[in-house]
Write a protein that holds these residues in place. Structure first.
Motif, PDB file in Angstrom:
ATOM      1  N   GLY A  62     -11.740  27.537   9.292  1.00 26.24           N
ATOM      2  CA  GLY A  62     -10.616  26.611   9.273  1.00 26.24           C
ATOM      3  C   GLY A  62     -10.666  25.567  10.368  1.00 26.24           C
ATOM      4  N   GLY A  63     -11.558  25.774  11.313  1.00 23.57           N
ATOM      5  CA  GLY A  63     -11.668  24.852  12.429  1.00 23.57           C
ATOM      6  C   GLY A  63     -12.510  23.627  12.110  1.00 23.57           C
ATOM      7  N   GLY A  73     -32.541  20.544  15.480  1.00 24.77           N
ATOM      8  CA  GLY A  73     -31.334  21.093  14.877  1.00 24.77           C
ATOM      9  C   GLY A  73     -30.251  21.372  15.895  1.00 24.77           C
ATOM     10  N   THR A  74     -29.044  21.420  15.391  1.00 27.51           N
ATOM     11  CA  THR A  74     -27.915  21.866  16.205  1.00 27.51           C
ATOM     12  C   THR A  74     -27.199  22.955  15.414  1.00 27.51           C
ATOM     13  OG1 THR A  74     -25.940  21.167  17.447  1.00 27.51           O
ATOM     14  CG2 THR A  74     -26.344  20.029  15.356  1.00 27.51           C
ATOM     15  N   GLN A  75     -27.005  24.091  16.050  1.00 26.18           N
ATOM     16  CA  GLN A  75     -26.500  25.268  15.355  1.00 26.18           C
ATOM     17  C   GLN A  75     -24.977  25.224  15.209  1.00 26.18           C
ATOM     18  OE1 GLN A  75     -28.208  27.856  13.919  1.00 26.18           O
ATOM     19  NE2 GLN A  75     -26.252  28.723  13.231  1.00 26.18           N
ATOM     20  N   VAL A  76     -24.540  25.468  13.997  1.00 26.32           N
ATOM     21  CA  VAL A  76     -23.114  25.593  13.700  1.00 26.32           C
ATOM     22  C   VAL A  76     -22.867  27.011  13.205  1.00 26.32           C
ATOM     23  CG1 VAL A  76     -21.239  24.849  12.190  1.00 26.32           C
ATOM     24  CG2 VAL A  76     -22.800  23.159  13.170  1.00 26.32           C
ATOM     25  N   THR A  77     -21.976  27.711  13.865  1.00 23.55           N
ATOM     26  CA  THR A  77     -21.631  29.075  13.466  1.00 23.55           C
ATOM     27  C   THR A  77     -20.136  29.157  13.247  1.00 23.55           C
ATOM     28  OG1 THR A  77     -23.465  29.974  14.780  1.00 23.55           O
ATOM     29  CG2 THR A  77     -21.747  31.514  14.073  1.00 23.55           C
ATOM     30  N   VAL A  78     -19.756  29.576  12.049  1.00 24.52           N
ATOM     31  CA  VAL A  78     -18.345  29.675  11.690  1.00 24.52           C
ATOM     32  C   VAL A  78     -18.008  31.149  11.502  1.00 24.52           C
ATOM     33  CG1 VAL A  78     -16.527  28.931  10.127  1.00 24.52           C
ATOM     34  CG2 VAL A  78     -18.510  27.445  10.533  1.00 24.52           C
ATOM     35  N   LYS A 134     -15.973  26.809   6.855  1.00 23.15           N
ATOM     36  CA  LYS A 134     -16.032  28.126   6.233  1.00 23.15           C
ATOM     37  C   LYS A 134     -17.240  28.876   6.786  1.00 23.15           C
ATOM     38  CE  LYS A 134     -14.392  26.107   1.867  1.00 23.15           C
ATOM     39  NZ  LYS A 134     -14.705  25.915   0.419  1.00 23.15           N
ATOM     40  N   PRO A 135     -17.216  30.197   6.733  1.00 25.99           N
ATOM     41  CA  PRO A 135     -18.385  30.963   7.201  1.00 25.99           C
ATOM     42  C   PRO A 135     -19.675  30.533   6.500  1.00 25.99           C
ATOM     43  CG  PRO A 135     -16.514  32.421   6.945  1.00 25.99           C
ATOM     44  CD  PRO A 135     -16.083  31.080   6.401  1.00 25.99           C
TER      45      PRO A 135
END
Length: 122
Positions: free
Chosen positions: A14-15, A115-120, A85-86
């Motif tokens: 949701g962020g 790359g730049t890591q996105v973790t949800v 979302k995850p």
């Protein structure tokens, strides 16, 4: 052309996050800038793209949630990601396509940023 991606991180579902891709040349001289992502065990997929003429394209999975934009003065393309979302968890990459010539002398080259890591988290 050198590309520097940044802005990834850990965020709750949701962020929001905003990714940046800074180019070493004028982005208006670049034919297309594209954000891709790759999750572990999955193929790399196109997320969003913007052409030098301003044409924008999104993957169906991110339409309405992600927005690609650019700041020519900063030679930077952004990816604003809302309602995360995850399943958005992945390593996000930016790519530039620089074309030159025409007809038989036409050529196009791809340039990738790191790359730049996105973790949800859920």
């Amino acid at each position: 052309v050198q590309l520097q991606a940044s802005g990834g991180g850990l965020v709750q579902a949701g962020g929001s996050l905003r990714l940046s891709c800074a180019a070493s040349v004028s982005i208006l001289a670049i034919n297309a800038m594209t954000w891709y992502r790759q999750a572990p065990g999955k193929q790399r997929e196109l997320v969003a793209s913007i052409t030098s003429g301003g044409r924008i394209n999104y993957a169906d999975s991110v339409k309405g949630r992600f927005t690609i934009s650019r700041d020519a003065a900063k030679n930077t393309v952004y990816l604003q990601m809302n309602s995360l979302k995850p399943e958005d968890t992945a390593n996000y990459y930016c790519k530039a396509v620089l074309a030159s010539g025409s007809g038989t002398s036409y050529s196009a080259n791809d340039y990738w940023g790191q790359g730049t890591q996105v973790t949800v988290s859920s």
